[in-house]
Design a protein around this motif. Structure first.
Motif, mmCIF file in Angstrom:
data_model
loop_
_atom_site.group_PDB
_atom_site.id
_atom_site.type_symbol
_atom_site.label_atom_id
_atom_site.label_comp_id
_atom_site.label_asym_id
_atom_site.label_seq_id
_atom_site.Cartn_x
_atom_site.Cartn_y
_atom_site.Cartn_z
ATOM 1 N N VAL A 33 -5.309 -2.924 12.808
ATOM 2 C CA VAL A 33 -5.117 -4.340 12.470
ATOM 3 C C VAL A 33 -5.900 -4.691 11.209
ATOM 4 O O VAL A 33 -5.416 -5.439 10.342
ATOM 5 C CB VAL A 33 -5.543 -5.232 13.651
ATOM 6 C CG1 VAL A 33 -5.408 -6.683 13.284
ATOM 7 C CG2 VAL A 33 -4.711 -4.912 14.871
ATOM 8 N N LEU A 34 -7.087 -4.124 11.115
ATOM 9 C CA LEU A 34 -7.866 -4.353 9.900
ATOM 10 C C LEU A 34 -7.116 -3.829 8.691
ATOM 11 O O LEU A 34 -7.098 -4.446 7.626
ATOM 12 C CB LEU A 34 -9.204 -3.609 9.996
ATOM 13 C CG LEU A 34 -10.423 -4.408 10.380
ATOM 14 C CD1 LEU A 34 -11.651 -3.533 10.267
ATOM 15 C CD2 LEU A 34 -10.567 -5.605 9.470
ATOM 16 N N PHE A 35 -6.479 -2.688 8.877
ATOM 17 C CA PHE A 35 -5.723 -2.104 7.773
ATOM 18 C C PHE A 35 -4.619 -3.051 7.329
ATOM 19 O O PHE A 35 -4.417 -3.281 6.139
ATOM 20 C CB PHE A 35 -5.141 -0.760 8.210
ATOM 21 C CG PHE A 35 -4.244 -0.129 7.198
ATOM 22 C CD1 PHE A 35 -4.789 0.531 6.115
ATOM 23 C CD2 PHE A 35 -2.867 -0.211 7.322
ATOM 24 C CE1 PHE A 35 -3.964 1.110 5.167
ATOM 25 C CE2 PHE A 35 -2.038 0.354 6.381
ATOM 26 C CZ PHE A 35 -2.581 1.019 5.294
ATOM 27 N N MET A 36 -3.985 -3.625 8.317
ATOM 28 C CA MET A 36 -2.909 -4.556 7.992
ATOM 29 C C MET A 36 -3.460 -5.741 7.211
ATOM 30 O O MET A 36 -2.917 -6.138 6.177
ATOM 31 C CB MET A 36 -2.250 -5.009 9.298
ATOM 32 C CG MET A 36 -1.014 -5.848 9.144
ATOM 33 S SD MET A 36 -1.368 -7.576 8.908
ATOM 34 C CE MET A 36 -2.054 -7.997 10.501
ATOM 35 N N LEU A 37 -4.574 -6.283 7.705
ATOM 36 C CA LEU A 37 -5.177 -7.418 7.006
ATOM 37 C C LEU A 37 -5.606 -7.016 5.595
ATOM 38 O O LEU A 37 -5.455 -7.774 4.642
ATOM 39 C CB LEU A 37 -6.408 -7.903 7.780
ATOM 40 C CG LEU A 37 -6.120 -8.715 9.042
ATOM 41 C CD1 LEU A 37 -7.416 -8.993 9.800
ATOM 42 C CD2 LEU A 37 -5.452 -10.019 8.665
ATOM 43 N N ALA A 38 -6.126 -5.815 5.486
ATOM 44 C CA ALA A 38 -6.589 -5.361 4.173
ATOM 45 C C ALA A 38 -5.419 -5.283 3.207
ATOM 46 O O ALA A 38 -5.513 -5.711 2.061
ATOM 47 C CB ALA A 38 -7.266 -4.003 4.311
ATOM 48 N N MET A 39 -4.300 -4.749 3.677
ATOM 49 C CA MET A 39 -3.140 -4.646 2.799
ATOM 50 C C MET A 39 -2.664 -6.033 2.375
ATOM 51 O O MET A 39 -2.303 -6.262 1.223
ATOM 52 C CB MET A 39 -2.012 -3.899 3.520
ATOM 53 C CG MET A 39 -2.269 -2.419 3.637
ATOM 54 S SD MET A 39 -2.520 -1.670 2.027
ATOM 55 C CE MET A 39 -4.109 -0.971 2.196
ATOM 56 N N GLY A 40 -2.704 -6.948 3.337
ATOM 57 C CA GLY A 40 -2.349 -8.324 2.988
ATOM 58 C C GLY A 40 -3.247 -8.853 1.898
ATOM 59 O O GLY A 40 -2.811 -9.526 0.960
ATOM 60 N N ALA A 41 -4.539 -8.517 1.995
ATOM 61 C CA ALA A 41 -5.496 -9.029 1.014
ATOM 62 C C ALA A 41 -5.260 -8.395 -0.343
ATOM 63 O O ALA A 41 -5.390 -9.052 -1.364
ATOM 64 C CB ALA A 41 -6.925 -8.763 1.483
ATOM 65 N N VAL A 42 -4.884 -7.118 -0.336
ATOM 66 C CA VAL A 42 -4.669 -6.459 -1.636
ATOM 67 C C VAL A 42 -3.500 -7.115 -2.363
ATOM 68 O O VAL A 42 -3.525 -7.273 -3.585
ATOM 69 C CB VAL A 42 -4.420 -4.953 -1.439
ATOM 70 C CG1 VAL A 42 -4.002 -4.314 -2.747
ATOM 71 C CG2 VAL A 42 -5.669 -4.288 -0.914
ATOM 72 N N SER A 43 -2.513 -7.535 -1.593
ATOM 73 C CA SER A 43 -1.362 -8.170 -2.235
ATOM 74 C C SER A 43 -1.787 -9.409 -3.017
ATOM 75 O O SER A 43 -1.172 -9.759 -4.017
ATOM 76 C CB SER A 43 -0.338 -8.578 -1.185
ATOM 77 O OG SER A 43 0.148 -7.429 -0.554
ATOM 78 N N VAL A 44 -2.840 -10.068 -2.528
ATOM 79 C CA VAL A 44 -3.295 -11.260 -3.222
ATOM 80 C C VAL A 44 -3.672 -10.926 -4.662
ATOM 81 O O VAL A 44 -3.457 -11.718 -5.574
ATOM 82 C CB VAL A 44 -4.485 -11.881 -2.482
ATOM 83 C CG1 VAL A 44 -4.981 -13.108 -3.204
ATOM 84 C CG2 VAL A 44 -4.092 -12.226 -1.072
ATOM 85 N N MET A 57 1.816 -5.922 -5.850
ATOM 86 C CA MET A 57 2.283 -6.791 -4.772
ATOM 87 C C MET A 57 3.119 -6.043 -3.756
ATOM 88 O O MET A 57 3.027 -6.268 -2.558
ATOM 89 C CB MET A 57 3.118 -7.934 -5.351
ATOM 90 C CG MET A 57 2.278 -9.064 -5.857
ATOM 91 S SD MET A 57 3.320 -10.385 -6.400
ATOM 92 C CE MET A 57 3.864 -11.030 -4.841
ATOM 93 N N VAL A 58 3.939 -5.149 -4.249
ATOM 94 C CA VAL A 58 4.953 -4.609 -3.357
ATOM 95 C C VAL A 58 4.451 -3.406 -2.552
ATOM 96 O O VAL A 58 4.796 -3.243 -1.391
ATOM 97 C CB VAL A 58 6.246 -4.285 -4.152
ATOM 98 C CG1 VAL A 58 6.158 -2.926 -4.822
ATOM 99 C CG2 VAL A 58 7.455 -4.373 -3.239
ATOM 100 N N VAL A 59 3.609 -2.584 -3.146
ATOM 101 C CA VAL A 59 3.189 -1.369 -2.447
ATOM 102 C C VAL A 59 2.407 -1.681 -1.162
ATOM 103 O O VAL A 59 2.752 -1.167 -0.091
ATOM 104 C CB VAL A 59 2.409 -0.443 -3.391
ATOM 105 C CG1 VAL A 59 1.853 0.744 -2.627
ATOM 106 C CG2 VAL A 59 3.300 0.019 -4.521
ATOM 107 N N PRO A 60 1.377 -2.512 -1.218
ATOM 108 C CA PRO A 60 0.672 -2.798 0.035
ATOM 109 C C PRO A 60 1.569 -3.451 1.067
ATOM 110 O O PRO A 60 1.379 -3.270 2.272
ATOM 111 C CB PRO A 60 -0.438 -3.759 -0.388
ATOM 112 C CG PRO A 60 -0.499 -3.718 -1.844
ATOM 113 C CD PRO A 60 0.806 -3.238 -2.340
ATOM 114 N N ALA A 61 2.549 -4.193 0.574
ATOM 115 C CA ALA A 61 3.437 -4.845 1.525
ATOM 116 C C ALA A 61 4.188 -3.799 2.348
ATOM 117 O O ALA A 61 4.380 -3.959 3.555
ATOM 118 C CB ALA A 61 4.424 -5.741 0.787
ATOM 119 N N PHE A 62 4.592 -2.730 1.680
ATOM 120 C CA PHE A 62 5.208 -1.630 2.429
ATOM 121 C C PHE A 62 4.216 -1.022 3.408
ATOM 122 O O PHE A 62 4.515 -0.792 4.576
ATOM 123 C CB PHE A 62 5.678 -0.543 1.457
ATOM 124 C CG PHE A 62 7.045 -0.777 0.897
ATOM 125 C CD1 PHE A 62 8.154 -0.595 1.706
ATOM 126 C CD2 PHE A 62 7.235 -1.167 -0.413
ATOM 127 C CE1 PHE A 62 9.431 -0.807 1.205
ATOM 128 C CE2 PHE A 62 8.502 -1.391 -0.912
ATOM 129 C CZ PHE A 62 9.600 -1.212 -0.110
#
Lengths: 519, 528, 98, 433, 131
Positions: free
Chosen positions: D133-144, D98-103
């Protein structure tokens, strides 16, 4: 372009459709229509045959239409002498068979009223018969090999249903066996047909144009094998004969007559016309093995026939023996033997037809095909017994009856054939003569057991032949006796066409020069 | 940066495709908005009209002589002669199948409901003859079928493959009777289908790695310029081959076919057995012929083996079957083998190509329609629990329903390739093409081709046995006392059977009618 | 450089294929198929870099779409069969044998 | 180009830093985020308290500034529970996931243009990608994944349900969020954050694309699971949701941090994509030097804090929505509106920029608007249901009334009361009374 | 590739921090064993036995997941289109469409309509209702 043959082929088909479309319950009408149509065909054939010029060109009444241009297939028909007599044989037999099987589909009852075969669709039976007639005419008349093949295979289907639906207890087994044997052979032939087209490179299936196109000996052998196996199965040659006794025994008498009398002739006819002429070198190369097979057929058929207890099976085995003679004659490649073989095809049709029908009448009365169930028929039904006797004697080739002429020609011709070197086949001819003795044994023994001796109890109830049945047997017996004494009209027609064949096979002219009618 | 040029698209050429897909989309809208009782009466005309319209558009292209000689839509779709022929065939077949689908009682009202549950009862009660989603799904599948053999690059082919398959996966699970069987078939089909399409895709990836493009002509050019045997290429083509052979059900990738054919609702089975096969064979031809033209010395021995195996396996395993649909499935496998013989024959000169192509196209057309007819007959023979699948139930059908049994027997004879049926000429055409290709100068496989034809002949003989066995059963055995009922056929089913019969008979008597068209179509060959 | 990616993609594909063959749970089998598709994507993208055009990347997009559609259809089928028979094991699906 | 300090960085300026600068920037960003969390928690609590007329944290340090530090220490000293049934590996991994992609998601947020960092000219942004922006969205998705795994590995009904709800919510809002960016790309022509900031030189996209911005703001709450969309935790319903089994140790602290970072990322993205990024707002931007050097960091932080305050403000003001409301807002409103809006934007752009296609473009635009409206009207099931409910209500009332005319109304005497009908009045037997 | 190095660095920092936290947690706190404390929390009732390998997910979430995939893929297609569709400035400083232009608009319209058709279907079939 002559319309004769297409008309001949069209009439029965139209008749078949008419019969099939008759309303329910009009069984009697169906029979009458069928009879009329078959008689019409007979008359038409007679008229056509009268116009045949034996000295003219080989194929007469030719007609060619483009059928499948994409494949180079034509609807090509035309008859030479051999084909003409075989067509004649077919169209003569059909009305007789119609009459003979008048009640076959009604549910065959014995004298004491037990049902042998249940009631079945009459219309189907007779329309199948008419369809079969078309195909029989077509197969002999086709000059396009593809067309020949189509009829050769398609012919199986009506016969298959006639055996399978209207036959005896083991009918479905017999029908399937018959179909699969023939189909398998046919498929091999199909490969050979395609091969002929492809390798020959002449882009046509017309028989006259294909003569001599295959020069490569190895290719000839392969293609020959394809054709020959198909024909050997069709004209049951040992060892691929086993379907015939089953099919003939299970088929209704009428169908059996057509099966043995005409359908199997397609095999020997094909050998004579296609195997020899298209692949002369291969035919010569394979003669010896084939002759051996023919001899085995002759002797084997005869010996096994002696052991049979079932009349129809017995007749079937005699046929195998006779087909051995025909094949022997064909491959002897002398004009006498080959003419004899061609003549034998016709005569055998009449003789075996008569025998099957007479046996059929017996069986219809007694309800059993077993010889042991009969005895003393002579006293109860003298007319039937008389016809049975004559037919039987024709089967053993009694001099004076038609078969004798042809059998004698085959033996003489084989003995004297020089096509494979002088005297090469004389041994074969001598061995085949033994079969004549065996033939006397099986026929006479059967005749004696059936006709003579103490009258069995059920036989006492036998009625003698009625008018219809007389009309069935009388013409055949007349033909048997007539051609026995005077085969010339047939031979006159046959000989030139056999000459053509032998010319194409390139047999030494010395045998051709030595002409003879055998009588 | 924004250097993507707007592509050009030949709408006229692609019109048949667009019509079918458009109608499918409209069908979805109908599902969404039309009230339940109206849906069917909208769907059926819509579906039939769109298929007919697409067919008419194909005809227009053909009749006006506008068969294109270059690939359309930026080289993605090739609407050439053979493609148009295949389109025509698929459209006719699917039209006929839709008539069959239209018949009541084949489809469940609510696929998601547990069988026998209250949900299902409710859905049945308010339903109007089963799932109406069937129609748009069928249209999507047909669209995929049209696109599949016309794809000019492998990507388009993959997409078409999925567009074709996905609706079929679903359709397989919608049978009203024997739900479990149907769902199971659906699942098996799906899992195996997805598995095979993954192979197909990986193959595309490998080929892309080799050639740098997925366009079929591009691949062919890359092959021409790079003669050495690249492992990527070999791997790629074998994987693509696996995917395609799976779709046509060639051995050893045939395992799904009997299961799926048996489990699926019979009209869908008819669609799969006819349309899918036609489309898949078209795609196989295009890949092997357009894409692999310069590599044939490599793929032909492999296909030889597959074809031989397929014919033999199909024929022999069919003998052991006791279920009519399974038997027909194995028969379909055997026929796929015969078709592969034709594929083998597309080697050598342009003339030979045309000959083989003609043979295959003709075979596809006549086999397809006969198959639909046969399955249409199967739908009519019913037990209380649904269709009477077991062969023993068919005993004596010839006595109970002579017409129906006769027609079925005729179809079986056509399958067996008895002369004077259409099937014979199909088989003949393929075998003749194969033997002919053996005589091509410089073909090292001449003898092999003859051998293949002999294998084919043996297989046909074996196959004839099981067809004949059914005929024996129907005509020569006594009917059981509680034999299956013969459903009163709806007008649609009657039409299907009649059309199939007419074509089978008509082509059997006068094959030139279809052969001529196939010939014209084949002469133009695939766009390379 | 790209070889490593190809090897990885090949491994993933093999793992997926093996999984399809030996796993018994329909959903797991299905996931393995998805894994295979993703291995394909990886191969496409790698090759795209290797051969120097964008086609491979575009294909990857399409594969994603197809994979998504396949997921939707596949899960629908599996869930339906699961609801009916309360088991997602491929072995339990054995009605279709002769 | 790099010589000019004021130059807006483009993609080309990235990937050129020496490694040490990269490390320095990464550490700075990490520190910023860590401190941000500490400050943010304090700030939120304080602000909310003020809005609710409370003091909020005021013990630890001046103004309670060290409250978050104290909380963190407390969590570190708590017992680290490890429930019996959990799936050990995933249970431990989930907070990390959860925390790593958030960073990482924050790494593409630009703080300033080119600056002089320890003598190196570099953009004050950790990294920019062509697909930022895609990267940002991807990181958000990984947190899920973290959320779902946390819920699933806990083997507890509450946790599982919470995890699923969270996943469903986040993915639902991710679609709408992703769609809300499309209009930006239609204008900016790039996915790179620094170039998007550059494209807002004239006008902020928040002004230009108000609907997109509004949708984004709504999604922001959904994506970061903040009130009014904080259903994954849903203390009232789910006793904490997916984090139920994480007691209160450092693992829990990580989860909390992850969530906070999501809020930060959402805020940062809002600032970057819609509010002009580090660009100075209007009056200040008249000053030439406003957008050079380290000044932009200030503007950025102001915007950032204001946006963050807005989020807190909403938290203080709005109640939590129901789950079905949440889902139907996401699926039935945001997505179709978004799609229609995108097409409208594209059509208008086509008209404005395109040559010759004007009429067609206008026609298409109108068509799109009408179509969207029509679909909207047709699909407005909420409205429809309201109407149906109303109808049903009226019917039910009618029914009730027809059965019992007196129900709900004034007391009406029965019609057969004796005094209405004098003749028919009941006999009262004598002696009963 | 260089572009991703900073991300890697940050990932190492963040990951190190996270793993450190998780790893250190058991040692910083006290240990007081209590059976009830280690049960799954269910508001005081006996914990529901959970099947090995995880519980079942309600079907509803599956549908959401499927829908999500479909629309996410749609977004994937929208992004490149949006980027390509965006006008650019030519040498003279005018804003022009260099590529897709009207064609791109129409294509995207068709694409979105197609997706909306499916969307409408799902909506009407109550796929989006949460009860």
């Amino acid at each position: 372009m002559s319309p004769w043959l297409p008309i001949l082929m069209a009439v029965p088909v139209v008749g078949a459709i008419v019969v099939a479309l008759l309303p329910k319950g009009s069984d009697k009408l169906a029979k009458q229509v069928t009879l009329l149509v078959s008689l019409l065909v007979l008359v038409l054939t007679g008229v056509m045959a009268a116009g045949f010029n034996p000295g003219g060109e080989r194929f007469q009444f030719r007609a060619e239409y483009n059928w499948i241009p994409s494949f180079g297939v034509k609807f090509g028909v035309g008859v030479d002498g051999v084909a003409l007599v075989l067509i004649a044989l077919s169209v003569v037999l059909v009305p007789i068979v119609v009459l003979a099987s008048w009640h076959d589909a009604d549910g065959v009852k014995t004298a004491d009223g037990t049902l042998i075969t249940p009631k079945r669709s009459v219309k189907t039976y007779f329309s199948l018969l008419l369809v079969l007639e078309t195909m029989m005419i077509g197969v002999f008349a086709a000059t396009d090999i593809f067309l020949f093949y189509v009829f050769f295979e398609a012919m199986l289907i009506p016969m298959y249903f006639m055996i399978g639906s209207y036959g005896g207890a083991q009918r479905s087994y017999a029908a399937v066996k018959f179909l699969l044997y023939s189909l398998f052979g046919g498929l091999l032939m199909l490969v050979a047909v395609i091969g002929l087209y492809v390798v020959g490179g002449s882009k046509t299936f017309m028989f006259p144009e294909l003569i001599g196109v295959i020069q490569d000996p190895a290719m000839q052998k392969w293609l020959f094998a394809g054709f020959f196996i198909a024909f050997a199965i069709k004209a049951p040659l040992w060892p691929v004969h086993t379907w015939l006794p089953d099919a003939a025994a299970q088929a209704p008498a009428g169908a059996a007559v057509l099966l043995v009398g005409v359908l199997d002739k397609v095999g020997t006819f094909g050998m004579l016309r296609f195997c020899l002429e298209l692949f002369p070198d291969a035919a010569k190369a394979f003669t010896m093995p084939i002759v051996v097979l023919a001899i085995i057929s002759i002797v084997y058929g005869a010996i096994v026939a002696i052991g049979q207890t079932d009349m129809k099976r017995l007749i079937a085995y005699t046929s195998i023996s006779h087909f051995g003679f025909i094949v022997l004659g064909v491959f002897a490649m002398s004009d006498i033997a080959s003419s004899g073989a061609a003549l034998y095809m016709v005569n055998h049709g009449f003789a075996t037809g008569a025998l099957f029908l007479a046996a059929g009448f017996l069986i219809a009365r007694r309800g059993s095909p077993f010889i042991g169930d009969y005895g003393g028929v002579q006293k109860v039904a003298p007319l039937l017994a008389g016809f049975f006797l004559v037919a039987g004697l024709a089967g053993l080739s009694l001099p004076g009856l038609s078969s004798f002429v042809s059998e004698f020609m085959v033996m003489i011709g084989t003995y004297s054939s020089t096509a494979h070197g002088s005297g090469a086949l004389s041994v074969a001819a001598i061995i085949s003569a033994v079969a004549v003795v065996l033939a006397a044994v099986y026929i006479l023994w059967m005749v004696q057991r059936v006709l003579n001796g103490p009258t069995a109890e059920p036989v006492k109830a036998f009625k003698d032949l009625n008018a219809r049945e007389v009309w069935v047997l009388a013409p055949l017996v007349a033909l048997i006796i007539g051609f026995g004494f005077f085969p010339k009209p047939l031979l006159d027609v046959i000989n030139p066409s056999v000459q053509h064949t032998l010319t194409n096979v390139h047999v030494p002219t010395s045998t051709i020069a030595e002409k003879g009618t055998g009588q | 940066m924004n250097s993507i040029p707007a592509p050009t698209i030949e709408y006229g050429t692609l019109a048949p495709l667009l019509v079918v897909f458009g109608a499918a989309v409209i069908g979805v809208l109908v599902e969404a908005f039309a009230p339940r009782y109206l849906r069917k009466s909208i769907h059926v005309p819509l579906t039939l009209l769109s298929l007919f319209g697409a067919f008419a558009l194909v005809l227009v292209q053909v009749l006006r002589g506008q068969v294109s000689t270059v690939a359309s839509a930026m080289g993605a779709v090739a609407v050439d002669g053979p493609a148009l022929f295949i389109w025509g065939v698929i459209l006719v077949l699917s039209f006929v199948c839709v008539l069959l689908i239209n018949d009541e009682g084949h489809f469940v009202a609510s696929a998601a409901a547990v069988p026998g549950s209250a949900d299902e009862e409710e859905a049945e009660a308010e339903g109007s003859g089963g799932h109406t989603e069937v129609y748009p799904l069928v249209l999507f599948a047909v669209g995929g079928m049209l696109l599949f053999p016309a794809s000019h690059d492998l990507l388009m082919m993959f997409v078409a493959l999925e567009v074709m398959s996905l609706p079929l996966y679903l359709l397989c699970g919608l049978a009203r009777r024997r739900r479990l069987l149907s769902q199971e078939a659906s699942m098996k089909y799906f899992l195996l289908g997805a598995f095979s399409s993954a192979f197909f895709l990986y193959g595309i990836a490998m080929i892309y790695g080799f050639a740098g493009t997925v366009s079929l002509p591009g691949i062919n050019q890359a092959l021409a310029s790079n003669a050495q045997l690249d492992p990527l290429l070999m791997l790629g083509f074998s994987l693509v081959g696996v995917g395609l052979l799976f779709k046509i059900g060639a051995a050893p990738f045939h395992a799904w076919k009997p299961d799926v054919y048996q489990g699926a609702p019979t009209p869908i089975t008819a669609l799969m057995a006819s349309g899918t096969l036609v489309a898949a064979i078209g795609a196989v031809l295009r890949v092997f012929w357009v894409g692999l033209g310069n590599l044939d010395w490599n793929w032909r021995p492999a296909i030889w083996g597959v074809a031989a195996l397929t014919m033999i396996v199909g024929s022999i395993l069919a003998i052991t079957q006791t279920e009519i649909k399974r038997m027909l499935a194995y028969s379909s496998i055997a026929h796929a083998g015969f078709l592969l013989v034709g594929v083998m024959a597309t080697f050598g000169t342009a003339e030979q190509n045309a000959v083989s192509l003609k043979a295959i196209l003709f075979y596809l057309a006549v086999y397809g329609i006969t198959t639909v007819g046969a399955f249409a007959v199967v739908t009519l023979v019913r037990d209380p629990g649904g269709e009477a699948g077991h062969l023993s139930r068919w005993a004596g059908l010839g006595k109970r329903a002579p017409m129906l049994a006769g027609v079925f027997a005729f179809f079986l004879l056509a399958f067996a390739g008895i002369p004077l049926t259409s099937g014979f000429f199909g088989k003949y055409a393929v075998f003749a093409a194969a033997l002919n290709s053996g005589t091509q100068p410089g073909d090292s496989m001449g003898g092999w081709m003859a051998g293949l034809v002999v294998v084919g002949v043996v297989a046909s003989a074996i196959a004839a046995f099981f067809y004949v066995r059914v005929i024996v059963l129907m005509f020569f055995s006594e009917p059981a006392a509680d034999g299956p009922a013969i459903a009163v056929p709806s007008a649609g089913t009657v039409a299907v059977i009649a059309v199939s019969l007419l074509v089978t008979v008509g082509v059997g008597l006068y094959p030139e009618s279809v052969l001529g068209i196939a010939n014209d179509a084949a002469r133009s060959l695939f766009i390379r | 450089m790209t070889t490593h990616y190809l090897v990885l993609s090949g491994l993933l594909f093999a793992i997926g294929a093996l999984g399809v063959l030996i796993r018994r749970n329909a959903i797991v089998v299905f996931m393995c198929v998805e894994l295979m598709l993703n291995a394909c994507n990886l191969a496409f993208v790698t090759f795209s870099r290797q051969v120097g055009n964008l086609e491979g990347q575009v294909i990857a997009f399409f594969v994603m779409v197809v994979a998504a559609a396949e997921v939707v259809v596949g899960l629908a089928i599996i869930v339906t069969i699961f609801r009916t028979r309360r088991s997602a094991s491929v072995d339990d699906a054995n009605l279709l044998k002769y | 180009m790099t010589l000019v300090l004021a130059a807006d960085p483009t993609l080309a300026d990235f990937g050129k830093d020496p490694l040490w600068i990269t490390i320095v920037k990464a550490v700075m960003l990490f520190a910023f985020l860590m401190l941000g969390i500490l400050f943010g928690v304090w700030f939120e609590r304080k602000l909310i308290s003020r809005m609710q007329h409370r003091y909020g944290p005021n013990r630890a340090g001046k103004f309670g500034l060290l409250q978050s530090v104290a909380d963190g220490l407390k969590m570190g000293l708590k017992e680290d529970l490890f429930p019996n049934t959990v799936d050990k590996v995933l249970y431990l991994l989930a907070p990390v996931i959860m925390v790593v992609p958030a960073f990482l998601a924050f790494s593409i947020v630009p703080f300033a243009p080119m600056v002089n960092l320890f003598g190196v000219q570099t953009p004050l942004q950790l990294v920019d990608l062509p697909v930022a922006v895609l990267f940002m969205l991807a990181m958000g998705a990984v947190s899920v994944y973290g959320v779902v795994l946390a819920g699933w590995s806990s083997r507890s009904p509450y946790a599982l349900l919470g995890g699923l709800r969270s996943a469903a919510q986040v993915v639902s809002y991710e679609i709408a969020m992703g769609l809300s960016f499309v209009a930006i790309f239609v204008f900016a022509g790039t996915l790179s954050t620094s170039e998007i900031v550059k494209a807002q030189e004239q006008t902020w996209f928040a002004v230009l694309l108000i609907p997109s911005f509004l949708i984004y703001v709504i999604c922001m709450f959904g994506e970061a699971a903040r009130i009014p969309f904080d259903l994954p935790e849903g203390e009232g319903e789910l006793v904490g949701g997916f984090q139920t089994e994480y007691s209160s140790s450092l693992k829990f602290a990580l989860i909390m941090m992850g969530e906070y970072l999501h809020t930060f990322t959402a805020t940062g993205i809002a600032v970057t994509l819609f509010l002009g990024g580090w660009r100075a707002p209007f009056p200040i931007s008249l000053w030439e030097g406003a957008n050079t050097g380290y000044w932009p960091v200030l503007w950025f932080l102001i915007k950032f804090i204001l946006t963050f305050s807005f989020i807190i403000w909403v938290r203080a003001s709005l109640p939590r929505v129901r789950y079905d409301q949440l889902m139907s807002l996401g699926w039935k409103v945001l997505i179709p509106v978004n799609l229609a809006w995108i097409l409208l934007v594209a059509a208008v752009r086509n008209v404005v920029v395109g040559e010759g296609d004007t009429m067609l473009g206008v026609g298409l635009g109108v068509l799109i608007v009408i179509g969207a409206l029509a679909i909207w009207m047709r699909f407005d099931t909420v409205n429809q249901r309201r109407k149906e409910d109303k109808k049903a209500e009226i019917e039910a009332e009618f029914e009730e009334l027809s059965n019992d005319p007196t129900a709900g109304g004034f007391p009406v005497p029965p019609l057969d009361l004796p005094h209405y009908h004098g003749v028919q009045h009941k006999e009262i037997p004598s002696g009963t009374n | 590739m260089d572009l991703y190095v900073p991300i890697l660095v940050l990932a190492v920092l963040a990951g190190g921090f996270a793993i450190f936290s998780v790893a250190i947690a058991p040692f910083t706190g006290p240990k007081r064993w209590n059976r009830a404390k280690l049960d799954a929390y269910e508001c005081g009732i006996e914990p529901t036995p959970q099947p090995v390998g995880g519980g079942r997910f309600p079907l509803k979430y599956m549908i959401t997941a499927m829908l999500f995939i479909v629309f996410d893929i749609e977004i994937i297609f929208l992004y490149p289109w949006a980027v390509s569709f965006a006008p650019e400035t030519d040498d003279v400083g005018r804003t022009i469409f260099s590529g897709l232009g009207l064609f791109g608009l129409v294509e995207m319209l068709l694409f979105i309509i197609t997706v909306l058709v499916a969307y409408a279907y799902v909506w009407r079939r109550k796929g989006l209702d949460w009860d």
